[in-house]
Design a protein around this motif. Structure first.
Motif, PDB file in Angstrom:
ATOM      1  N   LEU A  25     -46.291 -47.567  93.668  1.00  0.00           N
ATOM      2  CA  LEU A  25     -47.239 -48.406  94.425  1.00  0.00           C
ATOM      3  C   LEU A  25     -47.348 -47.902  95.859  1.00  0.00           C
ATOM      4  O   LEU A  25     -48.449 -47.815  96.418  1.00  0.00           O
ATOM      5  N   GLU A  26     -46.194 -47.548  96.452  1.00  0.00           N
ATOM      6  CA  GLU A  26     -46.226 -47.001  97.815  1.00  0.00           C
ATOM      7  C   GLU A  26     -47.028 -45.702  97.841  1.00  0.00           C
ATOM      8  O   GLU A  26     -47.848 -45.482  98.729  1.00  0.00           O
ATOM      9  N   GLY A  27     -46.809 -44.859  96.846  1.00  0.00           N
ATOM     10  CA  GLY A  27     -47.530 -43.591  96.778  1.00  0.00           C
ATOM     11  C   GLY A  27     -49.029 -43.777  96.647  1.00  0.00           C
ATOM     12  O   GLY A  27     -49.818 -42.939  97.092  1.00  0.00           O
ATOM     13  N   LEU A  28     -49.421 -44.890  96.041  1.00  0.00           N
ATOM     14  CA  LEU A  28     -50.854 -45.173  95.881  1.00  0.00           C
ATOM     15  C   LEU A  28     -51.434 -45.855  97.114  1.00  0.00           C
ATOM     16  O   LEU A  28     -52.622 -46.179  97.159  1.00  0.00           O
ATOM     17  N   GLY A  29     -50.584 -46.099  98.109  1.00  0.00           N
ATOM     18  CA  GLY A  29     -51.093 -46.645  99.360  1.00  0.00           C
ATOM     19  C   GLY A  29     -50.986 -48.157  99.476  1.00  0.00           C
ATOM     20  O   GLY A  29     -51.523 -48.746 100.417  1.00  0.00           O
ATOM     21  N   PHE A  30     -50.305 -48.806  98.528  1.00  0.00           N
ATOM     22  CA  PHE A  30     -50.137 -50.246  98.644  1.00  0.00           C
ATOM     23  C   PHE A  30     -48.937 -50.529  99.549  1.00  0.00           C
ATOM     24  O   PHE A  30     -47.792 -50.206  99.207  1.00  0.00           O
ATOM     25  N   GLY A  31     -49.189 -51.119 100.697  1.00  0.00           N
ATOM     26  CA  GLY A  31     -48.095 -51.430 101.608  1.00  0.00           C
ATOM     27  C   GLY A  31     -47.527 -52.806 101.307  1.00  0.00           C
ATOM     28  O   GLY A  31     -48.089 -53.581 100.549  1.00  0.00           O
TER      29      GLY A  31
ATOM     30  N   VAL B  55     -52.810 -57.801  94.831  1.00  0.00           N
ATOM     31  CA  VAL B  55     -52.017 -57.722  93.604  1.00  0.00           C
ATOM     32  C   VAL B  55     -52.928 -57.337  92.431  1.00  0.00           C
ATOM     33  O   VAL B  55     -52.553 -56.532  91.567  1.00  0.00           O
ATOM     34  N   GLU B  56     -54.112 -57.909  92.434  1.00  0.00           N
ATOM     35  CA  GLU B  56     -55.108 -57.571  91.400  1.00  0.00           C
ATOM     36  C   GLU B  56     -55.387 -56.057  91.417  1.00  0.00           C
ATOM     37  O   GLU B  56     -55.441 -55.409  90.374  1.00  0.00           O
ATOM     38  N   ALA B  57     -55.525 -55.504  92.620  1.00  0.00           N
ATOM     39  CA  ALA B  57     -55.781 -54.067  92.752  1.00  0.00           C
ATOM     40  C   ALA B  57     -54.592 -53.256  92.229  1.00  0.00           C
ATOM     41  O   ALA B  57     -54.774 -52.214  91.580  1.00  0.00           O
ATOM     42  N   MET B  58     -53.366 -53.731  92.499  1.00  0.00           N
ATOM     43  CA  MET B  58     -52.175 -53.043  91.987  1.00  0.00           C
ATOM     44  C   MET B  58     -52.179 -53.036  90.460  1.00  0.00           C
ATOM     45  O   MET B  58     -51.816 -52.043  89.827  1.00  0.00           O
ATOM     46  N   CYS B  59     -52.583 -54.170  89.868  1.00  0.00           N
ATOM     47  CA  CYS B  59     -52.627 -54.256  88.401  1.00  0.00           C
ATOM     48  C   CYS B  59     -53.596 -53.230  87.849  1.00  0.00           C
ATOM     49  O   CYS B  59     -53.294 -52.521  86.890  1.00  0.00           O
ATOM     50  N   LEU B  63     -50.204 -51.222  87.307  1.00  0.00           N
ATOM     51  CA  LEU B  63     -49.310 -52.078  86.513  1.00  0.00           C
ATOM     52  C   LEU B  63     -49.787 -52.300  85.084  1.00  0.00           C
ATOM     53  O   LEU B  63     -48.982 -52.465  84.175  1.00  0.00           O
ATOM     54  N   ALA B  64     -51.092 -52.325  84.884  1.00  0.00           N
ATOM     55  CA  ALA B  64     -51.609 -52.562  83.537  1.00  0.00           C
ATOM     56  C   ALA B  64     -52.638 -51.501  83.188  1.00  0.00           C
ATOM     57  O   ALA B  64     -53.210 -50.863  84.075  1.00  0.00           O
ATOM     58  N   ASN B  65     -52.822 -51.307  81.909  1.00  0.00           N
ATOM     59  CA  ASN B  65     -53.894 -50.428  81.442  1.00  0.00           C
ATOM     60  C   ASN B  65     -54.999 -51.333  80.898  1.00  0.00           C
ATOM     61  O   ASN B  65     -54.899 -51.827  79.778  1.00  0.00           O
ATOM     62  N   PRO B  66     -56.054 -51.558  81.702  1.00  0.00           N
ATOM     63  CA  PRO B  66     -57.047 -52.569  81.325  1.00  0.00           C
ATOM     64  C   PRO B  66     -57.786 -52.244  80.023  1.00  0.00           C
ATOM     65  O   PRO B  66     -58.459 -53.115  79.477  1.00  0.00           O
ATOM     66  N   VAL B  67     -57.669 -51.029  79.538  1.00  0.00           N
ATOM     67  CA  VAL B  67     -58.326 -50.691  78.275  1.00  0.00           C
ATOM     68  C   VAL B  67     -57.649 -51.418  77.111  1.00  0.00           C
ATOM     69  O   VAL B  67     -58.317 -51.935  76.222  1.00  0.00           O
ATOM     70  N   TYR B  71     -53.745 -58.761  81.821  1.00  0.00           N
ATOM     71  CA  TYR B  71     -52.703 -59.102  82.784  1.00  0.00           C
ATOM     72  C   TYR B  71     -53.030 -60.421  83.438  1.00  0.00           C
ATOM     73  O   TYR B  71     -54.180 -60.850  83.489  1.00  0.00           O
ATOM     74  N   ARG B  72     -51.986 -61.091  83.885  1.00  0.00           N
ATOM     75  CA  ARG B  72     -52.161 -62.353  84.589  1.00  0.00           C
ATOM     76  C   ARG B  72     -51.275 -62.340  85.820  1.00  0.00           C
ATOM     77  O   ARG B  72     -50.119 -61.909  85.771  1.00  0.00           O
ATOM     78  N   VAL B  73     -51.819 -62.770  86.934  1.00  0.00           N
ATOM     79  CA  VAL B  73     -51.081 -62.773  88.196  1.00  0.00           C
ATOM     80  C   VAL B  73     -50.788 -64.210  88.597  1.00  0.00           C
ATOM     81  O   VAL B  73     -51.684 -65.046  88.580  1.00  0.00           O
ATOM     82  N   GLU B  74     -49.534 -64.497  88.905  1.00  0.00           N
ATOM     83  CA  GLU B  74     -49.178 -65.809  89.457  1.00  0.00           C
ATOM     84  C   GLU B  74     -48.510 -65.572  90.803  1.00  0.00           C
ATOM     85  O   GLU B  74     -47.530 -64.837  90.881  1.00  0.00           O
ATOM     86  N   LEU B  75     -49.016 -66.209  91.826  1.00  0.00           N
ATOM     87  CA  LEU B  75     -48.389 -66.091  93.149  1.00  0.00           C
ATOM     88  C   LEU B  75     -47.483 -67.282  93.390  1.00  0.00           C
ATOM     89  O   LEU B  75     -47.807 -68.402  92.989  1.00  0.00           O
ATOM     90  N   ALA B  76     -46.349 -67.041  94.015  1.00  0.00           N
ATOM     91  CA  ALA B  76     -45.414 -68.152  94.277  1.00  0.00           C
ATOM     92  C   ALA B  76     -44.929 -68.076  95.720  1.00  0.00           C
ATOM     93  O   ALA B  76     -44.846 -67.006  96.289  1.00  0.00           O
TER      94      ALA B  76
END
Lengths: 76, 76
Positions: A25-31, B55-59, B63-67, B71-76
């Protein structure tokens, strides 16, 4: 009946997979990513009449390693 | 801030790992297991100010392969 088992590493147990995700994630630019832990999610489709105790037994026998992992069972 | 991302295979995508778990449970004598799907659980420790959109952008990026995965994101 459905059961959802989440298996996570106990605190203090090294998680190289989580560390790899963090670096990627860091490598992809996510801080701002301060830590990543990866766990497992196991969704079980169960016959009616299966009890929470049955699922608990499955966790202890196969789904989780209680020495290094915590697990949580949610029935739906 | 913490975020919990659950990544599951889309319906219709073969899940050999889940199938292996199902067979192993049957072999251990657990009856009534009609289906098993295995997914991933990723727990992120994030700096304050990180948004759900981040976080959505990270997914989408890692983090996920949308094909083949939801994925589901929960913030806490």
């Amino acid at each position: 009946m459905k059961a959802r088992v989440t298996v996570t590493l106990k605190t203090g147990v090294l998680d190289p997979q989580g560390r790899a995700i963090q670096h990627a994630l860091e490598g992809l630019g996510f801080g701002g990513v301060e830590g990543v832990r990866q766990g497992k999610l196991i969704e079980l489709d169960l016959a009616d009449g299966t009890t929470a105790a049955d699922v608990e037994a499955m966790c202890k026998a196969l789904l989780a390693n209680p020495v290094i992992e915590n697990y949580r069972v949610e029935l739906a």
